[in-house]
Design an enzyme around this catalytic site. Structure first.
Site, short mmCIF file in Angstrom:
data_model
loop_
_atom_site.label_atom_id
_atom_site.label_comp_id
_atom_site.label_asym_id
_atom_site.label_seq_id
_atom_site.Cartn_x
_atom_site.Cartn_y
_atom_site.Cartn_z
N GLY A 157 -10.80 3.61 2.73
CA GLY A 157 -10.62 2.21 3.06
C GLY A 157 -10.11 1.46 1.85
O GLY A 157 -9.93 2.03 0.78
N CYS A 158 -9.87 0.16 2.03
CA CYS A 158 -9.36 -0.66 0.93
C CYS A 158 -9.85 -2.09 1.13
O CYS A 158 -9.77 -2.61 2.24
CB CYS A 158 -7.83 -0.62 0.92
N HIS B 203 -1.92 1.06 -6.11
CA HIS B 203 -1.87 -0.41 -6.05
C HIS B 203 -0.93 -0.96 -7.12
O HIS B 203 -0.20 -1.92 -6.89
CB HIS B 203 -3.27 -1.00 -6.28
N HIS C 208 -5.80 5.99 -5.63
CA HIS C 208 -5.72 4.79 -4.80
C HIS C 208 -5.38 3.57 -5.67
O HIS C 208 -4.51 2.77 -5.33
CB HIS C 208 -7.06 4.62 -4.08
N GLU C 209 -6.07 3.45 -6.82
CA GLU C 209 -5.88 2.28 -7.68
C GLU C 209 -4.51 2.29 -8.36
O GLU C 209 -3.85 1.25 -8.46
CB GLU C 209 -7.00 2.17 -8.72
N GLY D 113 -0.33 -8.05 3.36
CA GLY D 113 0.57 -9.13 3.77
C GLY D 113 0.87 -10.03 2.59
O GLY D 113 1.96 -10.61 2.50
ZN LIG Z 1 -7.32 -0.69 -2.38
#
Ligand SMILES: [Zn+2]
Length: 216
Positions: free
Chosen positions: A132-133, A179, A175-176, A32
């Protein structure tokens, strides 16, 4: 604003640590926050050794350790630059059941800093595991990732660095890097598998359970 949102904000105002803080944060921003959706800027190579960039790297390491994470990217601490850190310790592997560690291919990985990382796929096989994160605290879902990749970029000293990762290491790096491109695992997850990690506890405690946004 919903009643829930009002109530949550009311609770947040009771926090003794409340107040404006500036990035790089020592907490992890949550889904968000617009910072998680921006495409991050590359770091000019001549700036890597400056106090500004070195402080960001130190904060990333600090937050990764504080949250017992295996990876942390700059946007997660409010900085839209292409930097991430990762590592897997024996202690982290020991904290999950041995069978699961084996199944997901979680092995110890040396601490690494990547600045302006690029990913090259080494094995195009997609592997699906629960992921997960820290920026979507309390939830998890099945996410497909390439089985093996090579990450290249620059380390904290500004030297070129390159490493091949497979299985869980490959998952962390993908994953990183996502981001850094403003992407989250929710964009590519199997949507029906998304679940709240404490859904059973919600029933057992008749709903009297909260998800902490600081390390347990
Ligand atoms: Zn993450």
């Amino acid at each position: 604003m919903s009643l829930l949102r009002k109530t949550l904000n009311w609770y947040a105002r009771l926090s003794t640590a409340r107040g404006k803080s500036l990035p790089p944060y020592t907490h992890v921003v949550q889904i968000g926050d617009p910072t998680l959706r921006r495409v991050c800027e590359p770091v000019p190579l001549e700036k890597i050794r400056t106090d500004e960039i070195q402080t960001i790297i130190k904060k990333l390491n600090y937050v990764m350790n504080k949250y017992h994470s295996v990876g942390m990217s700059a946007p997660q601490i409010g900085v839209n630059l292409r930097i991430f850190v990762m590592r897997v310790t024996a202690l982290q592997i020991g904290s999950i059941p041995l069978e699961r560690a084996k199944m997901i291919g979680m092995t110890p990985l040396a601490h690494a800093v990547y600045i302006n990382p690029e990913i090259k796929v080494v094995d195009y096989q997609k592997v699906v595991h629960t992921e997960g994160c820290e920026s979507f605290k309390g939830y998890s879902a099945d996410v497909p990732r390439y089985k093996a990749i090579e990450v290249s970029g620059y380390n904290a000293k500004g030297e070129p660095t390159k490493e091949v990762y497979k299985d869980w290491g490959a998952r962390i790096a993908q994953h990183e890097v996502d981001h850094l491109d403003g992407k989250l695992y929710v964009d590519i997850m199997d949507r029906k598998t998304l679940h709240c990690l404490c859904w059973e506890e919600v029933n057992l405690s008749k709903g009297k359970v909260t998800i902490p946004f600081t390390p347990e």
